[in-house]
Design a protein around this motif. Structure first.
Motif, PDB file in Angstrom:
ATOM      1  N   SER A  83       0.686   3.602  -3.303  1.00 15.23           N
ATOM      2  CA  SER A  83      -0.130   4.807  -3.109  1.00 15.23           C
ATOM      3  C   SER A  83       0.673   6.098  -3.236  1.00 15.23           C
TER       4      SER A  83
ATOM      5  N   MET B 296      -5.624   6.939  -9.792  1.00 11.67           N
ATOM      6  CA  MET B 296      -5.660   6.265  -8.493  1.00 11.67           C
ATOM      7  C   MET B 296      -6.983   6.468  -7.777  1.00 11.67           C
TER       8      MET B 296
ATOM      9  N   VAL C 104      -3.779   1.355 -10.808  1.00 10.58           N
ATOM     10  CA  VAL C 104      -3.868   0.752  -9.471  1.00 10.58           C
ATOM     11  C   VAL C 104      -4.385  -0.684  -9.443  1.00 10.58           C
TER      12      VAL C 104
ATOM     13  N   SER D  47       0.834  -1.203   0.000  1.00  8.27           N
ATOM     14  CA  SER D  47       0.000   0.000   0.000  1.00  8.27           C
ATOM     15  C   SER D  47       0.870   1.256   0.000  1.00  8.27           C
TER      16      SER D  47
END
Length: 331
Positions: free
Chosen positions: A56, A243, A167, A52
């Motif tokens: 991210s 995203m 993503v 993550s």
């Protein structure tokens, strides 16, 4: 012990000191991971947490690498986050409301970023205005444009094609967005280390007058630096829209502070004394590791601002100290 062994000791300790300095930020990052791992072994030390964090933060990585280019030439680009936000909003509006194919919208956003960067360069170089003032003004202008084209509303429904390649699709369990940021960092590293254009950029950053006297087209190099910064900021906007699948007229502006903090932190590592993409990449994930760990420990929301603000001040101070102690070469 022979007489020839004596002089080698100071040299050996000096080499060790230089290597420790080069990788101090990496060691600090590992230490930070170890601390949070001890405090949160069941939640922090999981592949889900690390994947993550890696995936991210691709937007922040690309944005930090974008502002790194003018920083290397001795300029500041405070419009980078505004270009990111405008780019993400233009992509959403053009794709969702105007019906453009997502590929066309992506190309348009990168070109808009490039043009915005060149506009910055025009005012800085032609009118001899400080880059801080110009980029702040252009950034504020773009913030107004963002509110105008969006009617001050969030625009959702961005094509799933973009969301999927940013993503949803993963490699080794990590979203492809991470690899896009990594690719940009590696390309920039190669350009700065092994191409004439990259070395000219470093030369200009070390001293513009000296570079000009040696035949380097300083204004052209600075203009290209602003253009690349704008283009990469536009690319960061594309990733940001991909995203989230949407665009918000204000969300994303807060990325400017951590981007600068990462760039200055990176200047203390790998190639101490100068801005470099690999150091910036490490700087981004050092900061994000700290934020993620503090969030998992239950820290209040204001801690993030304290952490980023403090990190920027410390990073600028350290980078200045390291820069002053470095010899004037590019090794």
């Amino acid at each position: 012990m022979s007489a020839t062994d004596t002089p080698s000791r100071p040299l050996a300790s000096l080499d060790i000191k230089k290597e420790v300095e080069r990788y101090a930020l990496v060691l600090g990052w590992i230490f930070l991971i170890a601390i949070f791992g001890l405090l949160l072994p069941d939640t922090f030390l999981t592949w889900r947490t690390f994947s993550s964090m890696l995936g991210s933060q691709a937007v922040l990585v690309v944005l930090a690498l974008g502002i790194l280019i003018p920083l290397t030439s001795g300029d500041f680009d405070l419009s980078a986050a505004s270009i990111l936000v405008f780019g993400s909003m233009f992509l959403a509006v053009s794709n969702v409301q105007w019906g453009w194919p997502v590929g066309l919208s992506v190309v348009a956003v990168v070109l808009i970023g490039l043009i915005a960067g060149l506009v910055n360069a025009f005012f800085v170089l032609f009118f001899r205005i400080h880059s801080l003032i110009v980029t702040l003004g252009i950034g504020t202008f773009l913030n107004g444009m963002t509110l105008w084209i969006s009617n001050s509303r969030t625009v959702s429904g961005v094509s799933m094609e973009l969301v999927e390649i940013v993503v949803i699709q993963r490699l080794f369990g990590v979203p492809l967005a991470f690899y896009y940021g990594l690719l940009v960092a590696l390309v920039m590293w190669y350009m700065l280390e092994f191409t004439i254009s990259g070395r000219k950029l470093l030369f200009v950053g070390r001293g513009r007058e000296v570079a000009r006297l040696n035949g380097v087209p300083v204004e052209r190099v600075r203009a290209i630096a602003f253009g690349i910064s704008g283009g990469l900021s536009g690319l960061a906007g594309v990733l940001y829209a991909g995203m989230t699948g949407s665009a918000d007229p204000t969300s994303g502006l807060q990325l400017l502070l951590p981007a600068f903090a990462a760039a200055f932190l990176g200047a203390t590592a790998i190639y101490p004394g100068r801005f470099n993409p690999i150091g910036t990449l490490v700087g981004v994930y050092f900061l994000i590791t700290g934020i993620t760990g503090l969030t998992m420990l239950g820290a209040d929301a204001y801690v993030q601002s304290l952490f980023y603000g403090g990190a920027l001040v410390v990073a600028v101070s350290l980078s200045q100290l390291v820069r002053q102690r470095q010899p004037q070469h590019f090794a």
